[in-house]
Design an enzyme around this catalytic site. Structure first.
Site, PDB file in Angstrom:
ATOM      1  N   TYR A   1      -3.679  -8.115   1.202  1.00 33.68           N
ATOM      2  CA  TYR A   1      -3.305  -6.993   1.728  1.00 33.68           C
ATOM      3  C   TYR A   1      -3.598  -7.577   3.346  1.00 33.68           C
ATOM      4  O   TYR A   1      -4.616  -7.902   3.680  1.00 33.68           O
ATOM      5  CB  TYR A   1      -3.842  -5.959   1.247  1.00 33.68           C
ATOM      6  CG  TYR A   1      -3.332  -4.819   2.445  1.00 33.68           C
ATOM      7  CD1 TYR A   1      -2.124  -3.929   2.005  1.00 33.68           C
ATOM      8  CD2 TYR A   1      -4.062  -4.496   3.524  1.00 33.68           C
ATOM      9  CE1 TYR A   1      -1.813  -2.975   2.956  1.00 33.68           C
ATOM     10  CE2 TYR A   1      -3.504  -3.466   4.469  1.00 33.68           C
ATOM     11  CZ  TYR A   1      -2.458  -2.877   3.937  1.00 33.68           C
ATOM     12  OH  TYR A   1      -2.015  -1.694   5.159  1.00 33.68           O
TER      13      TYR A   1
ATOM     14  N   GLU B   1       2.850  -3.550   7.546  1.00 35.20           N
ATOM     15  CA  GLU B   1       2.037  -4.238   6.525  1.00 35.20           C
ATOM     16  C   GLU B   1       2.817  -5.061   5.836  1.00 35.20           C
ATOM     17  O   GLU B   1       4.015  -5.160   5.334  1.00 35.20           O
ATOM     18  CB  GLU B   1       1.420  -3.069   5.843  1.00 35.20           C
ATOM     19  CG  GLU B   1       2.445  -2.266   4.640  1.00 35.20           C
ATOM     20  CD  GLU B   1       1.245  -1.354   3.705  1.00 35.20           C
ATOM     21  OE1 GLU B   1       0.402  -1.032   4.232  1.00 35.20           O
ATOM     22  OE2 GLU B   1       2.157  -1.095   2.783  1.00 35.20           O
TER      23      GLU B   1
END
Lengths: 384, 291
Positions: free
Chosen positions: A108, A196
């Site tokens: 991530y 993101e």
């Protein structure tokens, strides 16, 4: 403005981030079939909606052939996708078609502003593929935060701090750090207030690709990004919100049945709280802004009444520079031209409020002295 | 006494010839604020209908008039530049009324003002007022009255609502500051609490917060250091997460910025939190009795 996955990926690709090979975005089964054909016969169909958890909800499917892609697209397009993040559901209007990838590992990386410190923060974790909030709650040690002073900009060491700090193994560190730099460049240049890549996927052949991406663009900065103008309409999540924004009205749909119209964000938010205290459930947030004229009042009322659940409407106006009598005239003008079948309560205070209240006498509108009284009254009338 | 602005404040208006700028200049002059200059690049040497001289730059205006405060009405794409110009020209209090400034433009402005000891109020704020002495901004002057309450708020009309309740209850204000509804603002609750503490006129501080960010929590953690009682109110208790409620700063994200967390922080610090604006005069009266 929230971007769809395909839009965020398009921006990231512009800044050099590897993404899965794309067959494009499609809105009919025929287009989906052609896209899968073009990809070589197999493809992943991904619903373009503003919610996470699509996979579990049936919003991501693999087609083994163009014919199967067409079949799958028929059931996916138009469906109301309900996920844990969006229990009320989001309508699927477009599918992104991509080559299938074999994912062996998920990381991530994300960037958000830190409003108190006026800087940007890189968030990274070797535990990708799930909500980062959940990871941060259950495994806080697995999430690393690196602050970047916007005056200094992102330097190589920031990217290394994020990647090594997250525990991403050495064999993928270099490629992951390059992703951090690309993501930051896109975030900064596009005036994003959230970006993101989740998951940042390691494929079976050892490559890193942005398997999914999210970006939110600062609404205040859209004037600098003419290229995103076309995405505005698609960023809408609710048809009434879309109509309100077309008319330049600040409206947020909330799902209840008491329509609320007021001036000033803080006052409207507090009015919603009063409606809840009175036992009601607000249908919407609507700020008519300062110096509202009759036309704005009419537009606002029309938008609020587009919601079929609305059983009562509350106006809460504190006249400052906005004059109470002007607002009253606007309300009368608007209501006389419309066929309104729900009770309406009006609270006017501040500048020329007494004159405004006098104007409303004899009209079907119910006057109220205070915000509290107005909330109680509209709830009583709406549920009577 | 008061904080930040008083009778001797000399105000200049950036964007004085625009629709908002010219209207509110008239309102501020009528209130008694000393509006000494306007700045509009290219219009130096002219004067407004109110007789305020116009200059091409803030530096020229300061040199000619001794202006020490500025209020900004210029459009959003130009506002960050205007604030930096005011700071660079020695202005002590810069009030940015402008709404809609891109977030990316603000860090440099906020840091520059902090480094230079300039108070930047806003952006996206109604301004500030020391009742009876100086009004800088767009608030309706007639609802305010002189008195012992210092008030600081993220919202404009909600401030008016609460001030109206206070004034009707016979409780006046020392200085009311609207700090703005954007995510990144120049002056926070935490910056103003020490000023109110040092101001002899202020006896109680009313802090009006709303959902989004953590400035209320930061302030709550500080109140123990001060002798003056604080009363709080938080707007947006019923707002859903992830939705921008009008103000760009009023958004609950990643479970932070909820009203519940803010109320809990104040209550833990012994600060009474009003459930509704109407309760505030009662809580303030009680705090005044104790003060």
């Amino acid at each position: 403005m929230k971007l769809h996955e395909y839009q965020a990926k398009e921006l990231l690709a512009r800044y050099g981030a590897p993404t899965p090979r794309s067959g494009g975005v499609a809105s009919t089964p025929e287009e989906v079939e052609a896209a899968v054909e073009a990809l070589g016969g197999r493809g992943v169909l991904k619903a373009q909606v503003h919610t996470g958890g699509r996979g579990k909800a049936g919003g991501i499917k693999v087609a083994e052939s163009p014919a199967q892609a067409r079949e799958l697209a028929q059931s996916m397009l138009g469906m109301l996708l309900k996920t844990h993040q969006s229990p009320q559901g989001e309508r699927v209007l477009k599918l992104l078609v991509e080559e299938p990838i074999q994912i062996v590992q998920e990381y991530y990386i994300g960037i958000v502003p830190d409003r108190a410190r006026q800087c940007n923060v890189i968030i990274a974790s070797a535990m990708g593929g799930m909500d980062i909030e959940t990871v941060a709650e259950e495994h806080p040690e697995a999430v690393v935060h690196v602050a970047v002073d916007p005056a200094v900009g992102l330097r190589d060491f920031h990217a290394r701090m994020a990647v090594y700090g997250a525990g991403i193994p050495a064999e993928h560190a270099k490629a992951a750090a390059a992703f951090v730099k690309t993501l930051y460049a896109a975030y900064d240049a596009c005036d994003a207030n959230m970006a993101e890549i989740n998951p940042l996927a390691v494929t079976s052949d050892g490559r890193l690709v942005a398997a999914d991406a999210k970006m939110v663009i600062d609404d205040n900065a859209l004037y600098r990004h003419a290229d995103m103008e076309a995405w505005k309409e698609e960023s809408e999540e609710d048809p009434i919100e879309a109509e309100a924004h077309r008319r330049g009205i600040q409206y947020v749909r909330l799902g209840g049945d008491i329509g609320v119209i007021g001036n000033g964000a803080g006052l409207v938010m507090s009015t919603l709280d009063e409606v809840a205290r009175a036992g009601g459930k607000a249908a919407n947030f609507l700020d008519i802004g300062g110096g509202a004229r009759a036309e704005t009042v009419r537009n606002s009322l029309e938008v609020v009444l587009l919601d079929p659940n609305v059983r009562g409407v509350l106006f809460n106006i504190f006249g400052g520079i906005t004059r109470g009598d002007e607002v009253a005239k606007g309300i009368l003008e608007a209501t006389s031209a419309m066929d309104i079948r729900v009770p309406m309560v009006v609270r006017l205070a501040g500048t020329r409020a007494a004159e405004g209240r006098a104007l409303l006498e004899g009209s079907p509108l119910t006057p109220a002295e205070t915000m509290q009284e107005a909330a109680a009254r509209v709830v009583e009338l709406a549920y009577a | 006494m008061s904080i930040l602005v008083n009778r001797s404040t000399r105000l200049l208006v950036q964007g004085i010839t625009g629709r908002e700028g010219s209207f509110h200049t008239g309102q501020m002059v009528a209130y008694g604020t000393q509006v000494v200059a306007g700045v509009v690049p290219g219009r130096g040497g002219q004067a407004t209908a109110d007789g305020v001289p116009i200059f091409d730059s803030v530096a020229q205006a300061v040199a000619a008039t001794g202006a020490n405060a500025s209020v900004i009405f210029v459009p959003a794409p130009l506002a960050a530049d205007a604030a930096l110009e005011a700071q660079a020209s020695g202005i002590e209090v810069v009030v940015a009324i402008t709404e809609g400034i891109p977030a990316r433009d603000m860090p440099a402005v906020i840091r520059q003002c902090r480094a230079g000891g300039t108070y930047l109020i806003g952006p996206n704020c109604p301004g500030l007022i020391t009742p009876g002495a100086c009004k800088i901004g767009i608030m309706p002057g007639d609802i305010f009255a002189e008195g012992p309450v210092g008030m600081v708020s993220r919202s404009g009309t909600l401030t008016y609502e609460i001030v109206d309740h206070l004034t009707r209850a016979g409780i006046g204000q020392s200085t009311c500051v609207g700090i703005g509804g954007d995510p990144m603002i120049g002056t926070t609750f935490a910056d103003l609490l020490p000023l109110y503490e040092a101001d002899p006129q202020t006896e109680v501080v009313v802090l009006v917060g709303e959902i989004g960010g953590s400035d209320e929590e930061t302030a709550a953690a500080m109140v123990g250091q001060f002798s003056k009682p604080v009363v709080a109110f938080i707007g947006g208790r019923t707002a859903p997460p992830g939705k921008r409620m009008g103000h760009a700063g009023a958004i609950i994200s990643c479970k932070t910025g909820t009203a519940q967390a803010k109320v809990a922080a104040f209550e833990a610090a012994g600060v009474p939190v009003a459930a509704t604006p109407q309760e505030i005069p009662g809580l303030v009266a009680e705090a005044l009795r104790r003060a």
